[in-house]
Structures are given as structure tokens and as C-alpha cells.
Design a protein around this motif. Structure first.
Motif, PDB file in Angstrom:
ATOM      1  N   THR A   6      10.998  46.489  27.344  1.00  8.11           N
ATOM      2  CA  THR A   6      10.829  47.929  27.564  1.00  8.11           C
ATOM      3  C   THR A   6      11.560  48.725  26.495  1.00  8.11           C
ATOM      4  O   THR A   6      11.036  49.715  25.955  1.00  8.11           O
ATOM      5  CB  THR A   6      11.334  48.313  28.967  1.00  8.11           C
ATOM      6  OG1 THR A   6      10.576  47.604  29.954  1.00  8.11           O
ATOM      7  CG2 THR A   6      11.193  49.803  29.212  1.00  8.11           C
ATOM      8  N   ALA A   7      12.772  48.293  26.169  1.00  9.64           N
ATOM      9  CA  ALA A   7      13.556  49.005  25.154  1.00  9.64           C
ATOM     10  C   ALA A   7      12.954  48.835  23.761  1.00  9.64           C
ATOM     11  O   ALA A   7      12.816  49.811  23.008  1.00  9.64           O
ATOM     12  CB  ALA A   7      15.002  48.503  25.172  1.00  9.64           C
ATOM     13  N   VAL A   8      12.574  47.611  23.410  1.00 10.43           N
ATOM     14  CA  VAL A   8      12.044  47.345  22.065  1.00 10.43           C
ATOM     15  C   VAL A   8      10.734  48.084  21.833  1.00 10.43           C
ATOM     16  O   VAL A   8      10.509  48.672  20.764  1.00 10.43           O
ATOM     17  CB  VAL A   8      11.856  45.832  21.867  1.00 10.43           C
ATOM     18  CG1 VAL A   8      11.054  45.543  20.592  1.00 10.43           C
ATOM     19  CG2 VAL A   8      13.213  45.136  21.797  1.00 10.43           C
ATOM     20  N   LEU A   9       9.860  48.080  22.822  1.00 11.21           N
ATOM     21  CA  LEU A   9       8.536  48.678  22.661  1.00 11.21           C
ATOM     22  C   LEU A   9       8.470  50.124  23.142  1.00 11.21           C
ATOM     23  O   LEU A   9       7.416  50.750  23.068  1.00 11.21           O
ATOM     24  CB  LEU A   9       7.498  47.840  23.428  1.00 11.21           C
ATOM     25  CG  LEU A   9       7.390  46.374  23.004  1.00 11.21           C
ATOM     26  CD1 LEU A   9       6.355  45.661  23.854  1.00 11.21           C
ATOM     27  CD2 LEU A   9       7.044  46.261  21.534  1.00 11.21           C
ATOM     28  N   ARG A  10       9.612  50.622  23.644  1.00  5.57           N
ATOM     29  CA  ARG A  10       9.669  51.984  24.174  1.00  5.57           C
ATOM     30  C   ARG A  10       8.570  52.211  25.224  1.00  5.57           C
ATOM     31  O   ARG A  10       7.852  53.214  25.215  1.00  5.57           O
ATOM     32  CB  ARG A  10       9.548  53.010  23.049  1.00  5.57           C
ATOM     33  CG  ARG A  10      10.663  52.893  22.013  1.00  5.57           C
ATOM     34  CD  ARG A  10      10.528  53.917  20.921  1.00  5.57           C
ATOM     35  NE  ARG A  10      11.585  53.780  19.920  1.00  5.57           N
ATOM     36  CZ  ARG A  10      11.689  54.521  18.820  1.00  5.57           C
ATOM     37  NH1 ARG A  10      10.784  55.462  18.577  1.00  5.57           N
ATOM     38  NH2 ARG A  10      12.685  54.326  17.973  1.00  5.57           N
ATOM     39  N   ALA A  11       8.452  51.250  26.104  1.00  2.01           N
ATOM     40  CA  ALA A  11       7.381  51.275  27.100  1.00  2.01           C
ATOM     41  C   ALA A  11       7.584  52.388  28.112  1.00  2.01           C
ATOM     42  O   ALA A  11       8.718  52.716  28.498  1.00  2.01           O
ATOM     43  CB  ALA A  11       7.320  49.933  27.813  1.00  2.01           C
ATOM     44  N   ARG A  12       6.462  52.966  28.545  1.00  2.00           N
ATOM     45  CA  ARG A  12       6.494  54.001  29.586  1.00  2.00           C
ATOM     46  C   ARG A  12       6.824  53.401  30.946  1.00  2.00           C
ATOM     47  O   ARG A  12       7.432  54.053  31.803  1.00  2.00           O
ATOM     48  CB  ARG A  12       5.136  54.697  29.684  1.00  2.00           C
ATOM     49  CG  ARG A  12       4.723  55.457  28.447  1.00  2.00           C
ATOM     50  CD  ARG A  12       3.230  55.771  28.461  1.00  2.00           C
ATOM     51  NE  ARG A  12       2.792  56.333  29.732  1.00  2.00           N
ATOM     52  CZ  ARG A  12       1.507  56.511  30.068  1.00  2.00           C
ATOM     53  NH1 ARG A  12       0.549  56.122  29.215  1.00  2.00           N
ATOM     54  NH2 ARG A  12       1.173  57.018  31.218  1.00  2.00           N
ATOM     55  N   ALA A  13       6.369  52.185  31.177  1.00  2.00           N
ATOM     56  CA  ALA A  13       6.571  51.533  32.473  1.00  2.00           C
ATOM     57  C   ALA A  13       6.379  50.039  32.286  1.00  2.00           C
ATOM     58  O   ALA A  13       5.833  49.586  31.276  1.00  2.00           O
ATOM     59  CB  ALA A  13       5.581  52.074  33.507  1.00  2.00           C
TER      60      ALA A  13
END
Length: 426
Positions: free
Chosen positions: A220-227
């Protein structure tokens, strides 16, 4: 004159001499006749273990004449029933598999019974039918109870609820997207990346959940995921979806394993919307199949070539669909891939360390646009060593160096050998 039980025991011992061939035939027949049981490599491996242990237990029961009340279902059979309960496979499919196996084994036993004196055949056949039917009834009752208990537990859990919604989304049929998003707390209008995650070694359920949560937070942090959406496939494997921020049509994401992880990962391509949710999951599953096939071909070693019992970051193997797409499309038919690899590579398809070195050198050389210098850098070798190995590898091809004039087939065969290993070698 031998007693009836002595004759039955002798027949059971004769049958046990060809147990491995019988098990292989039963596995093949079960997968062909019951589509619901034809899953991924890990589940098929558990099916084989269940059939093997059932054949051994049945022969022991039939041949030794002990009380049916003392029968206990083999541990692999109970584990397989629980896995099917977690995967929404009906109990009737499992029971049918037992009936098919029972019929097939009896056919073989009847053939062996023809070797007995004529006056003994009827009594022995009746004893075989009676004892084997007792075994099937007892075992089906026990695995049925194990299935139902696991099904109730699984469906009642929050993970089971998420899994049902995800199953509906992946089936491809009409679905209430708004209701699915509310239940899953996950946006379906995003660009999605799906991952299959499973342990690289022995791991408790608690440790698996902890490791998955670490991967989720890292990704989530690496890809800056929304969810992020985490859904167990079964007690040993988890699927993870990440909803990415708006992006272009990239072929892959830059996702490497977090430091210290003990999980393997198969990563699909990014895909937009509901179809991207589905396609990325399909791709991750195909990569998982490739790694499972390679692991079986490596004689119990993991996808990275290490012992399956090992743990630690060196065991974690993360593979993206873009890296293995051609092999992933072929991996469903290992026999056909093996025929293609051996016909294309000839003597270069021979197993062993030397062949592996030559195949890898030629693969890297062709992938680097036939640049000896670039291949030497990638392999950390002297340029002359690369030239020497390429000449040796080329000489082993059926048509020699001429086969590299149009190298598409050679490159595809080398890629298949790299990822599928001994499974597709000569």
C-alpha cells in the motif's frame, strides 16, 4: 487350503505392489470426470495425497479384517475435505470421487481375482465388495462431517463473507457492484493489481496473517494504493488486491518484497475497473501455477530452488506476470510444453547443472539483443566466457547455430525451461 481371509489378504498384497500406478490413474480419472476438483497445483497435490493415503488404508482394512468401527479417515483426506469446503466445492463432488475410486479399484481387484482357483473366486469377490463398501461408507461419513464443520466455520467468518463476494465478482456474471463495494469496503472503479501470497516454508495461521498484513502495508505504501482487499483462498494461501491511484497503461508495477518477508508472491498486471479486477487475479493465479509446477519439478524445492522447509528473506520469491506471461499461458499442459522444449532445444534440454548454465547464458544473450557485452554484465562474466558458452549452447540445438536465425521458438523454450525446470526437460 487357505482361508477366505488369507486369499483376500494375498489379493490385497498383490494389488499393493502396483499402488503408485493405481494412485496416478485414480488422480487422472478424478480430475477428468469431476471438473469441480481440478484446481491449482497445491490442491491437486493434496488430492493426490488423499488418494494415496486412502488406497493404503483401504488395502490394510480389506487385507487385515479388523473391526470397521476402528477405521479413521486418513489425515490427508480430512485436510482435502476442509480445503474443498473453503473453496465452495460441493460435498457431492467429493463423495462422487470416492465412488469413482471405489469402482475403479474393484475392477482391478476382480482382474487379479481371476488368478485364483475357480472354487474360491466367488467367495473372495464377495468379501472384497463387502469390506471395501464398509470402508467407503465409514470414510465418506467422516470426511463428510469434517467438510460440514469446516463449511459452517468458514461461511460464518468474515473472511468467508468477503470470499463469497469476491467469488461472485470473479465468476464473470452479473453482480450488484454497489453492494459488493459496501461489503468489501473496496472500490471496484479503480486500477487494480492482484497478488497471490503463500508461505515459503512452515508457518502457523497466526504467523501467516501477520506476514500478509505486513505485505499489505508495504504494498500500500509503495504503490500509494487507495485501498487494499485481503481474501483467503484457503488456510495456506491469500489473495490481495490493491486499488491504485489513476495511472497510465503500465505493463507492471514496481513491487518488490518487503525486507524479511517469508511469503512468496505472484503478481498480476494492473487492470482498470471490474474487468481489471478479474484479469489481474487470473494472471496472478497463472503465475502461481507456474511456480507450483516448477516446485514439483524441483523435487520438493521451492520456486527459488531452495529447500521447501527453509524460511527467511532468501526464500521469498516474487514474480510478476509480465516476467513469465508466455510460460503462464503454456503451463496448463506440462506434457505439451515438455514436447515443445525438448523438440526445440534438443540436447540443450538435457537436465543437469551444465545444461542449466548453457541455457541460462543463451537465454540472457538472446534477451540482450545478442550483445555479448550486455550478457556478460548481466551474468557477471567475462565477455569471452559468454561467447564460449553461447557457441556450446548453439551447437547442442537440433539445427545448430542455424536455429538462431529465427529465434522466437528457442527463446520461448528457454523461458519455459527457466521457469518450469525439470518438469519440462528431457
Amino acid at each position: 487350503m487357505p482361508t477366505e481371509q488369507a486369499l483376500v489378504s494375498r489379493l490385497a498384497d498383490r494389488f499393493g505392489e502396483r499402488r503408485d500406478a493405481v494412485v496416478a490413474d485414480l488422480v487422472r480419472m478424478t480430475l477428468v470426470q469431476i471438473d469441480d476438483l481440478d484446481h491449482d497445483a497445491a490442491t491437486r497435490s493434496l488430492l493426490e495425497a488423499s488418494i494415496t493415503e486412502n488406497v493404503v488404508a483401504a488395502l490394510n482394512f480389506v487385507g487385515r479384517d479388523f473391526d470397521a468401527d476402528l477405521l479413521e479417515a486418513p489425515s490427508a483426506a480430512l485436510a482435502y475435505a476442509r480445503i474443498l469446503a473453503q473453496r465452495d466445492v460441493s460435498l457431492s463432488a467429493l463423495v462422487r470421487a470416492y465412488r469413482i475410486g471405489h469402482s475403479r479399484v474393484l475392477d482391478d481387484c476382480f482382474t487379479l481375482a481371476e488368478e485364483l482357483p475357480a472354487e474360491d473366486r466367488v467367495a473372495v469377490v464377495l468379501a472384497l465388495v463387502r469390506r471395501s463398501a464398509l470402508y467407503i461408507d465409514q470414510i465418506c461419513e467422516q470426511v463428510g462431517r469434517a467438510y460440514e464443520r469446516e463449511r459452517e466455520r468458514w461461511v460464518a467468518s468474515q473472511d468467508g463473507e468477503r470470499r463469497r463476494w469476491v467469488g461472485s465478482l470473479l465468476d464473470g456474471g452479473p453482480v450488484d457492484r454497489a453492494a459488493a463495494e459496501r461489503a468489501l469496503r473496496y472500490p471496484l472503479d479503480a486500477v487494480h493489481v492482484a497478488c497471490a501470497l503463500w508461505p515459503s516454508g512452515r508457518m502457523t495461521s497466526f504467523d501467516l496473517l501477520t506476514a500478509v498484513d505486513e505485505v499489505r502495508a508495504h504494498a500500500t505504501a509503495v504503490l500509494r494504493a487507495r485501498a487494499a482487499l485481503v481474501v483467503p483462498t484457503d488456510e495456506r494461501e491469500v489473495r490481495l488486491w490493491l486499488a491504485l491511484p489513476a495511472r497510465g497503461g503500465a505493463d507492471r508495477v514496481d513491487l518488490a518484497p518487503p525486507e524479511g518477508t517469508s511469503l512468496h508472491a505472484a503478481v498480476g498486471r494492473p487492470g482498470a475497473g471490474l474487468e481489471g479486477f478479474r484479469s489481474s487475479a487470473r494472471q496472478a493465479a497463472r503465475v502461481r501455477e507456474v511456480l507450483g509446477t516448477r516446485s514439483r519439478g524441483a523435487g520438493g524445492r521451492d520456486a527459488g530452488g531452495r529447500s521447501a522447509g527453509g524460511r527467511g528473506v532468501e526464500d521469498a520469491h516474487w514474480v510478476h506476470y509480465a516476467d513469465v506471461a508466455p510460460v503462464a499461458l503454456m503451463a496448463g499442459d506440462p506434457a505439451a510444453v515438455r514436447d515443445f522444449v525438448t523438440a526445440t532445444l534438443g540436447e540443450l534440454a538435457e537436465p543437469g547443472a551444465r545444461g542449466a548454465v548453457l541455457r541460462e547464458t543463451l537465454r540472457v544473450f538472446l534477451a540482450r539483443r545478442r550483445s555479448h557485452a550486455a550478457a556478460a554484465t548481466a551474468l557477471n562474466l567475462h565477455r569471452n566466457s559468454v561467447q564460449y558458452r553461447v557457441r556450446q549452447a548453439s551447437a547442442l540445438l537440433p539445427g545448430g547455430a542455424r536455429d538462431l536465425d529465427d529465434d522466437f521458438s528457442v527463446r520461448a523454450a528457454l523461458l519455459a525451461a527457466q521457469w518450469l525446470g525439470d518438469t519440462v526437460l528431457a
